[in-house]
Write a protein that holds these residues in place. Structure first.
Motif, PDB file in Angstrom:
ATOM      1  N   ARG A 224      51.513  38.188  55.815  1.00 32.70           N
ATOM      2  CA  ARG A 224      51.039  37.036  54.684  1.00 32.70           C
ATOM      3  C   ARG A 224      49.675  37.560  53.780  1.00 32.70           C
ATOM      4  NH1 ARG A 224      49.714  33.012  58.963  1.00 32.70           N
ATOM      5  NH2 ARG A 224      47.702  34.173  59.474  1.00 32.70           N
ATOM      6  N   ALA A 226      48.224  39.220  50.805  1.00 30.50           N
ATOM      7  CA  ALA A 226      48.775  40.577  49.620  1.00 30.50           C
ATOM      8  C   ALA A 226      48.299  41.594  48.718  1.00 30.50           C
ATOM      9  CB  ALA A 226      48.784  39.468  47.769  1.00 30.50           C
ATOM     10  N   HIS A 262      35.341  46.141  43.814  1.00 27.81           N
ATOM     11  CA  HIS A 262      34.066  45.331  44.061  1.00 27.81           C
ATOM     12  C   HIS A 262      33.229  44.821  43.383  1.00 27.81           C
ATOM     13  CE1 HIS A 262      31.235  43.935  46.484  1.00 27.81           C
ATOM     14  NE2 HIS A 262      31.749  44.049  47.366  1.00 27.81           N
ATOM     15  N   ASP A 263      32.863  43.864  42.714  1.00 28.36           N
ATOM     16  CA  ASP A 263      31.957  43.145  41.260  1.00 28.36           C
ATOM     17  C   ASP A 263      30.550  44.095  41.957  1.00 28.36           C
ATOM     18  OD1 ASP A 263      34.377  42.035  40.280  1.00 28.36           O
ATOM     19  OD2 ASP A 263      34.258  40.528  41.152  1.00 28.36           O
ATOM     20  N   ILE A 286      38.001  48.117  47.224  1.00 27.52           N
ATOM     21  CA  ILE A 286      37.924  47.960  47.734  1.00 27.52           C
ATOM     22  C   ILE A 286      39.119  47.395  48.723  1.00 27.52           C
ATOM     23  CG2 ILE A 286      37.098  45.491  47.731  1.00 27.52           C
ATOM     24  CD1 ILE A 286      35.784  44.633  49.644  1.00 27.52           C
TER      25      ILE A 286
ATOM     26  N   TYR B  55      43.838  36.241  45.563  1.00 31.68           N
ATOM     27  CA  TYR B  55      42.615  37.416  44.864  1.00 31.68           C
ATOM     28  C   TYR B  55      42.849  37.661  43.690  1.00 31.68           C
ATOM     29  CZ  TYR B  55      42.250  37.408  50.096  1.00 31.68           C
ATOM     30  OH  TYR B  55      42.083  37.749  51.544  1.00 31.68           O
ATOM     31  N   VAL B  57      40.283  40.011  40.667  1.00 32.49           N
ATOM     32  CA  VAL B  57      38.831  39.966  40.828  1.00 32.49           C
ATOM     33  C   VAL B  57      38.102  39.592  39.576  1.00 32.49           C
ATOM     34  CG1 VAL B  57      38.952  42.709  40.803  1.00 32.49           C
ATOM     35  CG2 VAL B  57      39.759  41.822  38.492  1.00 32.49           C
ATOM     36  N   ALA B  58      36.875  39.710  39.221  1.00 32.40           N
ATOM     37  CA  ALA B  58      35.941  38.334  38.066  1.00 32.40           C
ATOM     38  C   ALA B  58      36.570  38.199  36.678  1.00 32.40           C
ATOM     39  CB  ALA B  58      34.745  38.984  38.433  1.00 32.40           C
ATOM     40  N   ALA B 252      23.597  37.100  50.137  1.00 34.99           N
ATOM     41  CA  ALA B 252      25.261  37.869  50.778  1.00 34.99           C
ATOM     42  C   ALA B 252      25.384  38.217  50.982  1.00 34.99           C
ATOM     43  CB  ALA B 252      24.670  39.364  49.321  1.00 34.99           C
ATOM     44  N   GLN B 282      37.096  36.308  45.452  1.00 41.09           N
ATOM     45  CA  GLN B 282      37.121  38.014  44.172  1.00 41.09           C
ATOM     46  C   GLN B 282      37.001  38.123  45.414  1.00 41.09           C
ATOM     47  OE1 GLN B 282      33.541  38.292  41.699  1.00 41.09           O
ATOM     48  NE2 GLN B 282      32.715  36.390  42.544  1.00 41.09           N
ATOM     49  N   VAL B 283      37.655  39.469  45.396  1.00 33.18           N
ATOM     50  CA  VAL B 283      38.604  40.690  45.490  1.00 33.18           C
ATOM     51  C   VAL B 283      37.082  40.845  46.681  1.00 33.18           C
ATOM     52  CG1 VAL B 283      39.381  42.980  45.703  1.00 33.18           C
ATOM     53  CG2 VAL B 283      40.420  41.322  43.990  1.00 33.18           C
ATOM     54  N   ALA B 284      35.996  40.819  46.395  1.00 33.45           N
ATOM     55  CA  ALA B 284      34.784  41.317  47.206  1.00 33.45           C
ATOM     56  C   ALA B 284      35.010  40.985  48.032  1.00 33.45           C
ATOM     57  CB  ALA B 284      33.968  41.608  46.064  1.00 33.45           C
ATOM     58  N   LEU B 286      37.227  39.952  49.930  1.00 34.21           N
ATOM     59  CA  LEU B 286      38.443  40.179  51.334  1.00 34.21           C
ATOM     60  C   LEU B 286      38.468  40.043  52.491  1.00 34.21           C
ATOM     61  CD1 LEU B 286      41.411  41.413  51.447  1.00 34.21           C
ATOM     62  CD2 LEU B 286      40.317  43.838  50.671  1.00 34.21           C
ATOM     63  N   GLU B 287      36.801  41.216  52.580  1.00 36.53           N
ATOM     64  CA  GLU B 287      37.321  41.695  54.858  1.00 36.53           C
ATOM     65  C   GLU B 287      35.537  40.626  54.583  1.00 36.53           C
ATOM     66  OE1 GLU B 287      35.769  45.191  54.204  1.00 36.53           O
ATOM     67  OE2 GLU B 287      38.086  46.234  53.465  1.00 36.53           O
ATOM     68  N   LYS B 290      36.954  37.308  55.590  1.00 37.47           N
ATOM     69  CA  LYS B 290      37.724  37.026  56.859  1.00 37.47           C
ATOM     70  C   LYS B 290      37.472  37.207  58.218  1.00 37.47           C
ATOM     71  CE  LYS B 290      42.518  39.059  58.384  1.00 37.47           C
ATOM     72  NZ  LYS B 290      43.707  39.924  57.816  1.00 37.47           N
ATOM     73  N   SER B 305      49.968  34.915  50.760  1.00 35.10           N
ATOM     74  CA  SER B 305      48.203  35.009  49.591  1.00 35.10           C
ATOM     75  C   SER B 305      48.667  35.844  48.433  1.00 35.10           C
ATOM     76  CB  SER B 305      47.326  35.688  50.583  1.00 35.10           C
ATOM     77  OG  SER B 305      47.724  36.895  50.854  1.00 35.10           O
ATOM     78  N   VAL B 306      48.518  35.757  47.799  1.00 32.47           N
ATOM     79  CA  VAL B 306      48.942  36.573  46.611  1.00 32.47           C
ATOM     80  C   VAL B 306      47.928  37.072  45.962  1.00 32.47           C
ATOM     81  CG1 VAL B 306      48.664  34.237  44.934  1.00 32.47           C
ATOM     82  CG2 VAL B 306      50.486  35.836  44.118  1.00 32.47           C
ATOM     83  N   LEU B 307      48.415  38.260  44.918  1.00 32.22           N
ATOM     84  CA  LEU B 307      47.092  38.602  43.749  1.00 32.22           C
ATOM     85  C   LEU B 307      46.800  38.587  42.793  1.00 32.22           C
ATOM     86  CD1 LEU B 307      45.172  41.548  44.555  1.00 32.22           C
ATOM     87  CD2 LEU B 307      46.954  43.003  44.845  1.00 32.22           C
ATOM     88  N   GLU B 309      46.768  40.682  39.814  1.00 33.40           N
ATOM     89  CA  GLU B 309      46.898  42.025  39.247  1.00 33.40           C
ATOM     90  C   GLU B 309      46.639  42.110  37.612  1.00 33.40           C
ATOM     91  OE1 GLU B 309      48.702  44.074  40.889  1.00 33.40           O
ATOM     92  OE2 GLU B 309      50.174  44.103  42.318  1.00 33.40           O
ATOM     93  N   GLU B 544      25.197  39.586  37.695  1.00 33.95           N
ATOM     94  CA  GLU B 544      25.381  39.573  39.747  1.00 33.95           C
ATOM     95  C   GLU B 544      24.107  38.208  40.127  1.00 33.95           C
ATOM     96  OE1 GLU B 544      24.420  42.765  38.923  1.00 33.95           O
ATOM     97  OE2 GLU B 544      26.849  43.617  39.261  1.00 33.95           O
TER      98      GLU B 544
END
Lengths: 294, 647
Positions: A224, A226, A262-263, A286, B55, B57-58, B252, B282-284, B286-287, B290, B305-307, B309, B544
């Motif tokens: 699931r 992406a 990673h931003d 990341i 997901y 990035v900014a 953070a 945001q991709v950052a 990701l972990e 979860k 989920s979808v990204l 690109e 930031e």
């Protein structure tokens, strides 16, 4: 009356917690600062901590979060790669018209203050990479994105004359002109069949294969998702950091995978940052995903 | 001067603020993500709850994707099976405190349900849809009937709502309010109730509702939101789009905020089978996301989920062309140059845009904006320094907020701005849930803050009682009650006043922030929220949260922060005052009169003119004293923001 005794205890300096963020910000705003000149760039309340700021700047440079570039004998600090900044600022101008070094310096001072000290090495690099071309003699030297092209037709006129003579014969012999063109292209060293991609990559095929297999397995376990974690993929392979990073970057260049940055890597501990993929520009990635259609 | 000089720059405005905007759109960009959104709606329409994690990035276009979806749903509503609505759509930027999450979702959902199209709100369309189905007619017919509702239709509608309410176990209050909104009655108060505002007894009576007692507001919000999901889901899918999840985090490494969001999203997913959740991250994250969210909740939030690109070279070309052609005068100039497809840019410039790393729309547009400006004026405007940019942004947002803030916003602003208050004080923040306290500032000047913005004595008294039960004399951490100055406690609220007086005798302070301080705090919190979510960019340079906080610290003592600094000082320097009751009397009087001579005020309040002047001078949040003669008091609690809005 007895005199009062006064004991002097040195005041303990409490370094502000956010000094690192302030230093990073100061360097972002004032490019091309010498280490010794960092004090002037700090907001007033932070100036008493110039020494600590200098040390922090060195640490940031050591961690690759800011860049220390040498201009002659002087080391200058930059928040972003100064060569990239100069390219962004100067190339659009140069694509409009060729400019002299003095003119470029003026533009750099205006649009990227603090970068003029690196103009000469930037020009050298761009000319070396054939992004820029030198026009005119040493005295009136200018730089432009297009080469000052000599009259190629004039240079080739004897060859073209001979070709015309030959073509009358080949046409009579019903040899297709396409065939002639292919032979001429081969003579010029230009291939006429599409090149196979990927074979010329520096990473050897076996390690790339292992990398892609591990990625495929990770995808299969997370159908699931992406976007997958670079950290998780790294844990599955026994590659060194350098090997893993270079294969990942190479596969991205080849369009086989996409890496997602990673931003704000500064928010991570150094050990966490090391688990990400880092490129030459200091970008930390990341996330990883196979490219659609790759 | 070039022919481009007088044209607007088509590449400015490259941040999409929310899903209800209509930005220039190119359907090929992020088409797979858009398809995934549509598939989710179809799944929810079939009664299979669905969720999608997006997901990017900014600057990759997450909010733009939501805006495209919203616009697509609106445009295709006519082709929907029922000709009325595809689904109920709500877009929620999570710029709030994790403590107020359900209340924030309730407010946003209520706002979106009340959005009008062709004269009817989304809520009215939803009910029309159900009426049509219940009566065995087409939903379109139901909608047409709703446009011309007559008084004799009212019993039928009421009957229908009662049937639905008992079938779906909807709270009575909610049904009563919906009924009023369908018939366009008491719309202002009904909307305010639906959004979760605390209403005075008189307004509740008008709506036919019971008194707002001591129910926990987060629980109440959860009940209303899930009930609305059941109501919508009866016949239509309901789509929740969550954006800026990152801004919920106070630091953070704040896991708690993400955990709470996970719980909320899972509850929504379980509320009805027709719910579709879209969460943008945001991709950052990701972990971190979860790891922070419970596995069971994650499974509900991220069924797919979808990204987003990076853009391909062809997509970049389309984006540039689309923006260039969006300015009619420029499009005309371009027609005259068929040999230069990207005029005024060169082909080479557009090719090099693909080298931008990452090649995301915001970055591409910023590079184009700069280049276009250079072509216009021979040079691009120098990039403002971070502090210049933030100061301008702060000024603009503060001005915008000042005109728009209502008393009901005060709790959100102060709780959301708690970490900024702590930052300005150089102190720490504790948000441990305690029944009577919203947050605690620790450090040299500690204070426990309780927001008490209940509309009147009936709703305020139980809350004050709870406070009193938990408050000892001479507490180690002084308790401070914060209340909006535009909500004076009426003279008739005798019990509330009595408890307040007892609390003050125990050393509790009552602070009323000025509208200027609230506007400043809200502006700073929104800037910080945008920075946390990667949505704060000085042209193509993303800022930031660390940069924002450093700028704020350097700004301490600056005049622009004075109203906020005064509020922080008031909060953290506990003081005892016996004037509160008199201040409240004066505030209540001014709320009715707006302008009143001191002599007359003294007669009404039954005290000397000197005493009134003294109270008036102290209560700067409520009034201004014009020394005269004759001395006059002006109400500023409500009048100033209105005057500003009028300008």
């Amino acid at each position: 009356m007895a005199a009062k005794s006064r004991s002097k205890t040195p005041k303990q300096r409490v370094v502000p917690e956010d000094l690192e963020a302030v230093v990073r910000e100061a360097l972002r705003e004032a490019a091309g600062v010498k280490l010794s000149g960092i004090k002037k760039t700090l907001p007033k309340p932070y100036q008493p901590f110039a020494k600590e700021a200098q040390k922090l700047a060195e640490e940031l440079a050591h961690r690759g979060e800011v860049l220390l570039r040498k201009a002659g004998k002087t080391a200058l600090l930059f928040a972003r790669d100064p060569m990239t900044t100069l390219s962004q600022v100067l190339l659009p101008r140069l694509s409009a018209q060729p400019l002299s070094e003095a003119e470029l310096k003026k533009v750099a001072n205006e649009l990227a203050p603090g970068h003029d000290a690196l103009l000469k090495p930037w020009l050298k690099e761009q000319v070396g990479r054939a992004v820029l071309h030198q026009h005119g003699s040493t005295k009136s030297k200018r730089f432009g994105t297009q080469p000052s092209e000599p009259d190629v037709k004039k240079m080739l006129s004897p060859a073209l004359k001979s070709l015309k003579t030959v073509l009358t014969k080949t046409d009579k012999a019903a040899i297709p002109r396409k065939r002639i063109a292919e032979l001429l292209l081969a003579e010029l060293g230009i291939p006429t069949t599409p090149m196979l991609s990927g074979n010329g990559a520096s990473g050897n095929g076996a390690t790339r294969g292992q990398f892609l297999s591990a990625l495929t397995a990770l995808m299969a376990e997370n159908p699931r998702e992406a976007l997958l974690s670079v950290r998780q993929l790294r844990a599955r392979l026994s590659f060194s950091k350098e090997q893993f990073d270079s294969i990942a970057l190479e596969l991205m260049r080849d369009g086989a995978i996409s890496l997602h940055h990673h931003d704000y890597p500064a928010s991570l501990a150094e050990s966490e940052r090391n688990e990400l993929v880092q490129d030459a520009r200091g970008t930390h990635y990341i996330g990883i995903a196979p490219r659609r259609g790759a | 001067m070039t022919e481009l000089a007088s044209l607007p720059n088509p590449f400015r405005d490259n941040v999409v603020q929310d899903a209800w905007q209509s930005p220039v759109d190119i359907s090929e960009i992020h088409a797979p993500a858009f398809d995934a959104c549509q598939a989710g709606i179809e799944s929810a329409a079939r009664g299979v709850p669905c969720s999608l994690l997006v997901y990017g990035v900014a600057g990759s276009g997450k909010t733009h994707l939501l805006a495209r979806l919203q616009r697509h749903l609106a445009q295709t509503a006519r082709s929907a099976p029922d000709n009325v609505l595809h689904c109920v759509f709500s877009s929620i930027r999570l710029q709030t405190s994790p403590q107020l999450l359900w209340q924030h979702v309730r407010r946003r959902l209520a706002t979106d349900l009340m959005r009008r199209e062709q004269g009817l709100t989304q809520l009215q369309r939803l009910v029309a849809h159900q009426l049509g189905i219940a009566a065995g007619r087409s939903p379109r017919a139901g909608l047409l009937e709703l446009r011309v509702l007559r008084s004799e239709d009212e019993p039928a509608l009421r009957q229908h709502l009662q049937t639905v309410a008992s079938k779906l176990d909807l709270p009575r209050d909610l049904c009563v309010v919906i009924e009023q909104l369908i018939f366009n009655r008491n719309v202002r108060d009904a909307c305010a109730w639906l959004a979760g505002d605390s209403l005075p007894e008189s307004a509740l009576e008008l709506l036919g509702l019971g008194v707002d007692t001591d129910e926990e507001r987060e629980d109440a919000a959860r009940r209303v939101v899930t009930a609305l999901c059941r109501l919508a889901g009866e016949t239509l899918p309901i789509v929740f789009c969550f954006d800026q999840v990152e801004s919920l985090q106070r630091t953070a490494t704040d896991q708690e905020a993400l955990y709470r969001f996970g719980r909320l999203a899972a509850d929504l997913n379980d509320a009805d089978a027709n719910v579709f959740l879209i969460t943008c991250l945001q991709v950052a994250f990701l972990e971190q996301f979860k790891a922070a969210v419970r596995d069971a909740d994650y499974d509900r939030i991220a069924q797919r989920s979808v990204l987003l690109e990076p853009l391909s070279a062809a997509q970049i070309e389309r984006l540039v062309l689309c923006r260039l052609d969006a300015v009619p005068a420029l499009a005309e100039l371009r027609v005259a140059r068929p040999g230069e497809p990207f005029y005024p840019f060169s082909q080479r410039f557009v090719c090099e845009l693909a080298l931008e790393s990452p090649s995301v729309p915001r970055r591409i547009l910023a590079a184009c904006a700069r280049a276009f400006e250079e072509l216009q004026h021979g040079r691009s405007a120098p990039l403002p320094s971070t502090s210049q940019f933030l100061s301008l942004e702060f000024e603009a947002r503060q001005k915008q907020n000042f005109a728009a803030l209502e008393p009901c916003d005060t709790q959100r602003i102060v709780v959301q701005g708690a970490d900024l208050i702590a930052h300005l004080e150089g102190a720490q923040l504790e948000t441990d849930a305690r029944e009577h306290i919203d947050f605690v500032i620790t450090g040299p000047r500690p204070a426990a803050i309780s927001l008490r913005n209940e509309a009147d004595g009936r709703s305020l008294t139980p809350k004050l009682k709870t406070l009193l039960a938990h408050t000892q004399r001479d507490q180690s951490v002084p308790l401070v009650i914060v209340r909006d100055p535009r909500l004076p406690i009426a003279r008739t609220a005798i019990k509330a006043r009595e408890i307040l007086k007892t609390l003050q005798d125990r050393g509790v302070s009552l602070i009323e922030p000025t509208a200027e301080a609230l506007a400043a705090l809200d502006a700073l919190a929104s800037i910080l929220g945008d920075a946390k979510s990667g949505d704060l960019a000085n042209q193509d340079t993303q800022l930031e949260s660390g940069a924002v906080l450093a700028w704020l610290k350097a700004l301490r003592g600056d005049l622009t922060l004075e109203p906020l600094q005064e509020f922080v000082d008031d909060l953290l320097s506990s003081r005892e005052s016996n004037d509160t009751a008199s201040e409240q009397d004066l505030a209540e009087l001014l709320r009715h009169e707006h302008v009143i001579p001191v002599e007359i005020a003294a007669q009404i309040l039954d005290c000397s003119a000197e005493r009134v002047l003294d109270i008036g001078r102290k209560a700067s949040g409520h009034c201004v004293v014009l020394e005269g003669p004759p001395a006059v008091l002006l109400d500023v609690a409500g009048v100033l923001p209105e005057a500003e809005a009028g300008q």
